[in-house]
Design an enzyme around this catalytic site. Sequence first.
Site, PDB file in Angstrom:
ATOM      1  N   SER A  96      15.271 -15.699   5.130  1.00 27.63           N
ATOM      2  CA  SER A  96      14.827 -15.742   6.531  1.00 27.63           C
ATOM      3  C   SER A  96      13.697 -16.754   6.755  1.00 27.63           C
ATOM      4  CB  SER A  96      14.333 -14.364   6.947  1.00 27.63           C
ATOM      5  OG  SER A  96      15.323 -13.405   6.719  1.00 27.63           O
ATOM      6  N   GLY A  97      12.671 -16.716   5.904  1.00 29.06           N
ATOM      7  CA  GLY A  97      11.507 -17.584   6.102  1.00 29.06           C
ATOM      8  C   GLY A  97      11.830 -19.046   5.837  1.00 29.06           C
TER       9      GLY A  97
ATOM     10  N   CYS B 208      18.217  -5.704   4.614  1.00 28.71           N
ATOM     11  CA  CYS B 208      18.229  -5.111   5.962  1.00 28.71           C
ATOM     12  C   CYS B 208      19.621  -4.992   6.585  1.00 28.71           C
ATOM     13  CB  CYS B 208      17.373  -5.952   6.910  1.00 28.71           C
ATOM     14  SG  CYS B 208      15.875  -6.590   6.192  1.00 28.71           S
TER      15      CYS B 208
ATOM     16  N   GLU C 134      10.115   9.869  27.182  1.00 24.22           N
ATOM     17  CA  GLU C 134       9.203  10.133  28.299  1.00 24.22           C
ATOM     18  C   GLU C 134       7.921  10.814  27.813  1.00 24.22           C
ATOM     19  OE1 GLU C 134      10.479  13.245  31.244  1.00 24.22           O
ATOM     20  OE2 GLU C 134      12.248  13.369  29.960  1.00 24.22           O
TER      21      GLU C 134
ATOM     22  N   GLU D 136      15.193   5.501   2.636  1.00 25.38           N
ATOM     23  CA  GLU D 136      16.333   5.079   3.449  1.00 25.38           C
ATOM     24  C   GLU D 136      17.647   5.393   2.729  1.00 25.38           C
ATOM     25  OE1 GLU D 136      15.525   0.954   4.364  1.00 25.38           O
ATOM     26  OE2 GLU D 136      14.281   1.493   6.089  1.00 25.38           O
TER      27      GLU D 136
ATOM     28  N   TYR E 211      10.018   2.789   1.371  1.00 27.38           N
ATOM     29  CA  TYR E 211      11.061   2.457   2.343  1.00 27.38           C
ATOM     30  C   TYR E 211      12.468   2.630   1.762  1.00 27.38           C
ATOM     31  CZ  TYR E 211       8.087  -0.549   5.460  1.00 27.38           C
ATOM     32  OH  TYR E 211       7.179  -1.059   6.330  1.00 27.38           O
ATOM     33  N   ILE E 212      12.707   1.921   0.643  1.00 25.07           N
ATOM     34  CA  ILE E 212      14.088   1.816   0.156  1.00 25.07           C
ATOM     35  C   ILE E 212      14.575   3.165  -0.366  1.00 25.07           C
ATOM     36  CG2 ILE E 212      15.598   0.670  -1.533  1.00 25.07           C
ATOM     37  CD1 ILE E 212      13.874  -1.827  -1.270  1.00 25.07           C
TER      38      ILE E 212
ATOM     39  N   LYS F 230      22.124  -2.710   4.642  1.00 25.20           N
ATOM     40  CA  LYS F 230      21.507  -1.374   4.723  1.00 25.20           C
ATOM     41  C   LYS F 230      21.719  -0.765   6.102  1.00 25.20           C
ATOM     42  CE  LYS F 230      17.801  -0.822   6.453  1.00 25.20           C
ATOM     43  NZ  LYS F 230      16.493  -1.131   5.919  1.00 25.20           N
TER      44      LYS F 230
ATOM     45  N   HIS G  16      13.508  10.108  33.093  1.00 24.55           N
ATOM     46  CA  HIS G  16      13.931  11.471  32.801  1.00 24.55           C
ATOM     47  C   HIS G  16      15.433  11.639  32.943  1.00 24.55           C
ATOM     48  CE1 HIS G  16      13.343  15.791  32.443  1.00 24.55           C
ATOM     49  NE2 HIS G  16      14.169  15.945  33.462  1.00 24.55           N
TER      50      HIS G  16
ATOM     51  N   THR H 144      11.072  -9.096   7.133  1.00 18.93           N
ATOM     52  CA  THR H 144      11.806 -10.288   7.564  1.00 18.93           C
ATOM     53  C   THR H 144      11.186 -10.981   8.779  1.00 18.93           C
ATOM     54  OG1 THR H 144      13.835  -9.399   6.671  1.00 18.93           O
ATOM     55  CG2 THR H 144      14.078 -11.076   8.375  1.00 18.93           C
TER      56      THR H 144
ATOM     57  N   ALA I 254      16.095 -24.509  -7.894  1.00 26.01           N
ATOM     58  CA  ALA I 254      15.179 -25.653  -7.926  1.00 26.01           C
ATOM     59  C   ALA I 254      13.850 -25.165  -8.481  1.00 26.01           C
ATOM     60  CB  ALA I 254      14.989 -26.217  -6.528  1.00 26.01           C
TER      61      ALA I 254
ATOM     62  N   CYS J 138      17.387 -10.210   3.063  1.00 21.16           N
ATOM     63  CA  CYS J 138      17.624  -9.483   4.320  1.00 21.16           C
ATOM     64  C   CYS J 138      19.099  -9.455   4.678  1.00 21.16           C
ATOM     65  CB  CYS J 138      16.801 -10.127   5.451  1.00 21.16           C
ATOM     66  SG  CYS J 138      17.249  -9.490   7.059  1.00 21.16           S
TER      67      CYS J 138
ATOM     68  N   ARG K  47       6.696  10.348  -7.436  1.00 23.59           N
ATOM     69  CA  ARG K  47       5.588  10.728  -8.331  1.00 23.59           C
ATOM     70  C   ARG K  47       4.372  11.296  -7.607  1.00 23.59           C
ATOM     71  NH1 ARG K  47       3.457   4.736 -10.333  1.00 23.59           N
ATOM     72  NH2 ARG K  47       2.948   3.918  -8.278  1.00 23.59           N
TER      73      ARG K  47
HETATM   74  P1  NDP Z   1       7.626   0.406  -1.603  1.00 23.72           P
HETATM   75  O1  NDP Z   1       6.458  -0.369  -2.057  1.00 23.72           O
HETATM   76  O2  NDP Z   1       7.781   0.731  -0.168  1.00 23.72           O
HETATM   77  O3  NDP Z   1       7.713   1.764  -2.418  1.00 23.72           O
HETATM   78  C1  NDP Z   1       7.709   1.788  -3.820  1.00 23.72           C
HETATM   79  C2  NDP Z   1       7.776   3.233  -4.267  1.00 23.72           C
HETATM   80  O4  NDP Z   1       7.958   3.289  -5.660  1.00 23.72           O
HETATM   81  C3  NDP Z   1       6.506   3.984  -3.944  1.00 23.72           C
HETATM   82  O5  NDP Z   1       6.857   5.303  -3.590  1.00 23.72           O
HETATM   83  C4  NDP Z   1       5.754   3.945  -5.274  1.00 23.72           C
HETATM   84  O6  NDP Z   1       4.900   5.029  -5.476  1.00 23.72           O
HETATM   85  C5  NDP Z   1       6.903   4.037  -6.247  1.00 23.72           C
HETATM   86  N1  NDP Z   1       6.581   3.456  -7.547  1.00 23.72           N
HETATM   87  C6  NDP Z   1       6.012   2.253  -7.781  1.00 23.72           C
HETATM   88  N2  NDP Z   1       5.879   2.055  -9.108  1.00 23.72           N
HETATM   89  C7  NDP Z   1       6.376   3.141  -9.711  1.00 23.72           C
HETATM   90  C8  NDP Z   1       6.529   3.531 -11.076  1.00 23.72           C
HETATM   91  N3  NDP Z   1       6.121   2.760 -12.067  1.00 23.72           N
HETATM   92  N4  NDP Z   1       7.077   4.735 -11.328  1.00 23.72           N
HETATM   93  C9  NDP Z   1       7.478   5.537 -10.320  1.00 23.72           C
HETATM   94  N5  NDP Z   1       7.368   5.225  -9.016  1.00 23.72           N
HETATM   95  C10 NDP Z   1       6.838   4.036  -8.721  1.00 23.72           C
HETATM   96  O7  NDP Z   1       8.869  -0.416  -2.176  1.00 23.72           O
HETATM   97  P2  NDP Z   1      10.411  -0.388  -1.847  1.00 23.72           P
HETATM   98  O8  NDP Z   1      11.043  -0.791  -3.131  1.00 23.72           O
HETATM   99  O9  NDP Z   1      10.834   0.878  -1.212  1.00 23.72           O
HETATM  100  O10 NDP Z   1      10.533  -1.543  -0.777  1.00 23.72           O
HETATM  101  C11 NDP Z   1      10.003  -2.841  -1.041  1.00 23.72           C
HETATM  102  C12 NDP Z   1       9.564  -3.503   0.208  1.00 23.72           C
HETATM  103  O11 NDP Z   1      10.697  -3.908   0.956  1.00 23.72           O
HETATM  104  C13 NDP Z   1       8.762  -2.631   1.179  1.00 23.72           C
HETATM  105  O12 NDP Z   1       7.417  -2.585   0.871  1.00 23.72           O
HETATM  106  C14 NDP Z   1       9.020  -3.291   2.486  1.00 23.72           C
HETATM  107  O13 NDP Z   1       8.081  -4.308   2.657  1.00 23.72           O
HETATM  108  C15 NDP Z   1      10.398  -3.873   2.336  1.00 23.72           C
HETATM  109  N6  NDP Z   1      11.412  -3.049   3.028  1.00 23.72           N
HETATM  110  C16 NDP Z   1      11.332  -2.849   4.368  1.00 23.72           C
HETATM  111  C17 NDP Z   1      12.269  -2.077   5.013  1.00 23.72           C
HETATM  112  C18 NDP Z   1      12.158  -1.854   6.486  1.00 23.72           C
HETATM  113  O14 NDP Z   1      11.440  -2.603   7.143  1.00 23.72           O
HETATM  114  N7  NDP Z   1      12.816  -0.859   7.038  1.00 23.72           N
HETATM  115  C19 NDP Z   1      13.362  -1.451   4.297  1.00 23.72           C
HETATM  116  C20 NDP Z   1      13.349  -1.706   2.888  1.00 23.72           C
HETATM  117  C21 NDP Z   1      12.402  -2.471   2.296  1.00 23.72           C
HETATM  118  P3  NDP Z   1       3.378   5.036  -4.969  1.00 23.72           P
HETATM  119  O15 NDP Z   1       3.445   5.129  -3.476  1.00 23.72           O
HETATM  120  O16 NDP Z   1       2.817   6.256  -5.609  1.00 23.72           O
HETATM  121  O17 NDP Z   1       2.759   3.761  -5.452  1.00 23.72           O
END
Ligand code: NDP
Length: 452
Positions: A14-15, A48, A440, A182, A178-179, A51, A435, A311, A115, A43, A199
Amino acid sequence: MTFDYDLFVIGGGSGGVRAARIAASEGGAKVALAEEFRMGGTCVIRGCVPKKLMVFASGFSQMMEDGKSYGWDIRQNGFDWPKFKTHLETELDRLEAAYRRNAQNAGVTIYDSRAVLKDAHTVVLADGQTVSAKHILIATGGYPFVPDLPGRDLAMTSNEIFLQEELPKSILIVGGGYIACEFACILNGLGVEVTQFYRGAQILNGFDEEVRGHIGESMIDSGVSLSLGCDVMEMEQQDQGIWVKATSGKDRHYDAVLYATGRMPNTTGLGLEDLGVKLGRRGEILVDEWSQTSVPSIYAVGDVTDRINLTPVAIREGHAFADTVFGGKKVKADHTCVPGAVFTQPEYGYVGMTEEEARKDHSIEVYATAFKPMKTAFAGRSDRVLFKLIVDAETRKVLGCHIVAEGAAELIQLAAIAVKMGATKENFDRTVAVHPTIAEELVTMRTPVRTA
Ligand code: NDP
């Protein structure tokens, strides 16, 4: 000194594509772009877009169930993953072609190749060809991170989930971001038996606390087996499936394991350190507010810079870079008050501060309401939506807006305009309600539920 190009972009997501197109079409620059995988980037190809199509696919099971309460005679014959997947692949091919065509129509030369940097003005392609450019833009995005543990290779990531030949009957999803959330909802809706390990004490770390609890409960109610304070110790392939030993001491077999434990910036092997491009602790490229790195001819935008990894933000950064360097107008990407959404079921849309952030520097009033919406209550479901406004008690400005509801991502886009403009609670209140809608509530919440 003459160069082959004015701009060479590494990365066709995207960027990168936005920067290349604007530099060529509006800045009159001679532009080339290299992409080693597929045009469109994470994305479009494995993020995105696929998904969201899976979110739509997944939502039909509940919709059909609800339809019965509305008088429809519906017989579900199950979900045909191969049929959906074929359709999805066709759609992604179409989008990839559109990305390529739009860049080429703007005059961008595309190299389907990896590259890497040779010097501050030269890149080397996979076939050994060298290409020079006055400016180089790195837009290589990120990759899924999987922690080191016994059996790590048995896990798939969001990169592979779309490629599965068949849906697993049971899956363990690790992570609470997020992932993970979702896909827990998507796969649950598609009929997969979903277990999720996170965790920490509650999913969606960093988001508004009240929202986190609300979504966690909703996910459990809808059938996700969510284990908090739980992680994987080891995994092993056995005849019955992937055997997983948890930190809780429990163990069981799953058909598949999905790790969604964060993403890392894609900087390995690009030759950045040798050139003196400064990287951060996670390997992210450090840039200033103009997306310029410590080497003046090299810029970087998007997830590879690990600022706000979304994105639309990467697109803004790419556009601002092209305007600044080639368009004769200095433009900074604005990273404040960026709205976003988590496509759980129900969805979560947010803009501005969480209650916890706002409490630190403001005296606040919190307006919130949670209720059963008409549509699903009629179908006999217990789902509740949540609307929440965080208001600065002195300036009256709405500091944050949080919505958990069907369509929350669409709703927050509109609310975000008002919040970004600095609307006050009274501005919201003066707006007449539409309404009967769930939204609302945004203009009818009269009494704060708490102040702080
Ligand atoms: P996130 O950073 O959102 O979440 C990572 C998760 O993994 C957290 O719960 C984290 O725990 C956990 N984690 C990290 N390291 C470990 C480990 N060693 N052992 C166990 N658990 C661990 O990453 P995602 O992979 O879900 O998504 C990546 C990015 O993609 C997002 O930050 C977002 O920017 C983008 N994204 C956006 C979406 C949207 O806009 N709808 C959808 C999907 C992705 P803890 O919180 O305790 O650190």
